[in-house]
Design a protein around this motif. Structure first.
Motif, mmCIF file in Angstrom:
data_model
loop_
_atom_site.group_PDB
_atom_site.id
_atom_site.type_symbol
_atom_site.label_atom_id
_atom_site.label_comp_id
_atom_site.label_asym_id
_atom_site.label_seq_id
_atom_site.Cartn_x
_atom_site.Cartn_y
_atom_site.Cartn_z
ATOM 1 N N ASP A 53 -51.839 -27.820 -9.072
ATOM 2 C CA ASP A 53 -51.314 -27.857 -7.696
ATOM 3 C C ASP A 53 -52.012 -28.940 -6.869
ATOM 4 O OD1 ASP A 53 -49.835 -27.065 -5.468
ATOM 5 O OD2 ASP A 53 -51.082 -25.321 -5.029
ATOM 6 N N ALA A 56 -47.462 -21.560 -12.609
ATOM 7 C CA ALA A 56 -47.181 -22.820 -11.906
ATOM 8 C C ALA A 56 -45.736 -22.826 -11.379
ATOM 9 C CB ALA A 56 -47.420 -24.007 -12.835
ATOM 10 N N HIS A 105 -53.551 -18.381 -5.724
ATOM 11 C CA HIS A 105 -53.515 -19.797 -6.091
ATOM 12 C C HIS A 105 -54.104 -20.665 -4.973
ATOM 13 C CE1 HIS A 105 -49.613 -20.154 -3.857
ATOM 14 N NE2 HIS A 105 -49.950 -21.426 -3.725
ATOM 15 N N SER A 106 -54.822 -21.671 -5.412
ATOM 16 C CA SER A 106 -55.281 -22.745 -4.537
ATOM 17 C C SER A 106 -55.996 -22.283 -3.262
ATOM 18 C CB SER A 106 -54.106 -23.683 -4.229
ATOM 19 O OG SER A 106 -53.663 -24.223 -5.459
ATOM 20 N N VAL A 127 -45.617 -29.519 -10.681
ATOM 21 C CA VAL A 127 -46.814 -28.693 -10.925
ATOM 22 C C VAL A 127 -46.674 -27.975 -12.276
ATOM 23 C CG1 VAL A 127 -48.186 -26.707 -10.116
ATOM 24 C CG2 VAL A 127 -47.394 -28.411 -8.482
ATOM 25 N N HIS A 135 -45.834 -20.335 -8.285
ATOM 26 C CA HIS A 135 -46.920 -20.262 -7.298
ATOM 27 C C HIS A 135 -46.418 -20.363 -5.853
ATOM 28 C CE1 HIS A 135 -46.716 -24.695 -7.342
ATOM 29 N NE2 HIS A 135 -47.522 -24.723 -6.301
ATOM 30 N N ASP A 136 -45.362 -21.115 -5.633
ATOM 31 C CA ASP A 136 -44.886 -21.326 -4.258
ATOM 32 C C ASP A 136 -43.577 -20.597 -3.937
ATOM 33 O OD1 ASP A 136 -46.990 -22.806 -3.244
ATOM 34 O OD2 ASP A 136 -46.015 -24.766 -3.462
ATOM 35 N N THR A 177 -42.778 -28.127 -7.198
ATOM 36 C CA THR A 177 -42.923 -27.038 -8.177
ATOM 37 C C THR A 177 -42.658 -27.522 -9.603
ATOM 38 O OG1 THR A 177 -42.412 -25.308 -6.579
ATOM 39 C CG2 THR A 177 -41.919 -24.827 -8.893
#
Ligand SMILES: [Fe+2]
Length: 187
Positions: A130, A55, A96-97, A32, A58-59, A29
């Motif tokens: 990412d 960013a 995201h992604s 990113v 995102h996780d 993280t």
């Protein structure tokens, strides 16, 4: 009053309150977020801080205390929504992604569809950040990152299938971001 979650500082603080116990995920993280900052010229100036904030966050859906559906983009987006985060930030985290591809594999498309996906330089740049950062924060080119994910998850698993299907979409977003960074056009 806490800092707004759609600012890089407010987002970093929330991420830091949830992710450090996860080890590599926290290293990933932080890297990113740094990568997003480096790529911020690919988005309009007024959106650069939002890019970095997304960013950082995102996780966050991987944090055990946020776990609900077990699908981290959705769990992260729902948590941000519950904190009153701005819509746009919530939607970026939700999508995201290539999250739509994994949602389909998990039978969670309807749940994810609650959040609109914006196809924009900022979502592209989040994907770029990412997808060029390894799982422990390494700098990876796109193909290495794809191969690394495919290696980490079993053939036929949800993530393996989803990433295989998402690869062209993700690669195109990375390419568009590179083009924007290369061009002299001010955003
Ligand atoms: Fe993620």
């Amino acid at each position: 009053m806490p800092l707004a979650l759609d600012t890089s500082q407010g987002a970093a603080e929330l991420a830091e309150s949830l992710l450090p116990p996860l080890g590599n995920r926290w290293l990933h993280t932080q890297a990113v977020a740094a990568r997003a900052r480096e790529a911020s010229a690919a988005v309009p100036e007024a959106e650069r801080d939002l890019l970095v904030a997304s960013a950082w966050l995102h996780d966050i859906g991987y944090a055990p205390e946020l776990r609900d559906t077990g699908f981290h983009p959705l769990d992260g987006a729902r948590h941000l929504e519950s904190l009153g985060a701005p819509d746009r930030l919530v939607r970026l985290v939700a999508h995201h992604s290539g999250a739509v591809y994994e949602a389909e594999q998990r039978g969670l498309s309807a749940e994810l569809d609650v959040y609109d996906r914006e196809d924009s330089p900022i979502l592209d740049a989040l994907i770029y950040a990412d997808m060029t950062t390894g799982p422990a924060g390494q700098s990876f080119d796109f193909d290495r990152r794809m191969d690394e994910i495919l290696d980490r998850y079993e053939v036929g698993s949800v993530v393996h299938v989803a990433i295989s299907k998402a690869r062209p979409y993700l690669g195109a977003a990375v390419e568009r971001t590179r083009d924007r960074l290369r061009s002299d056009q001010p955003m």
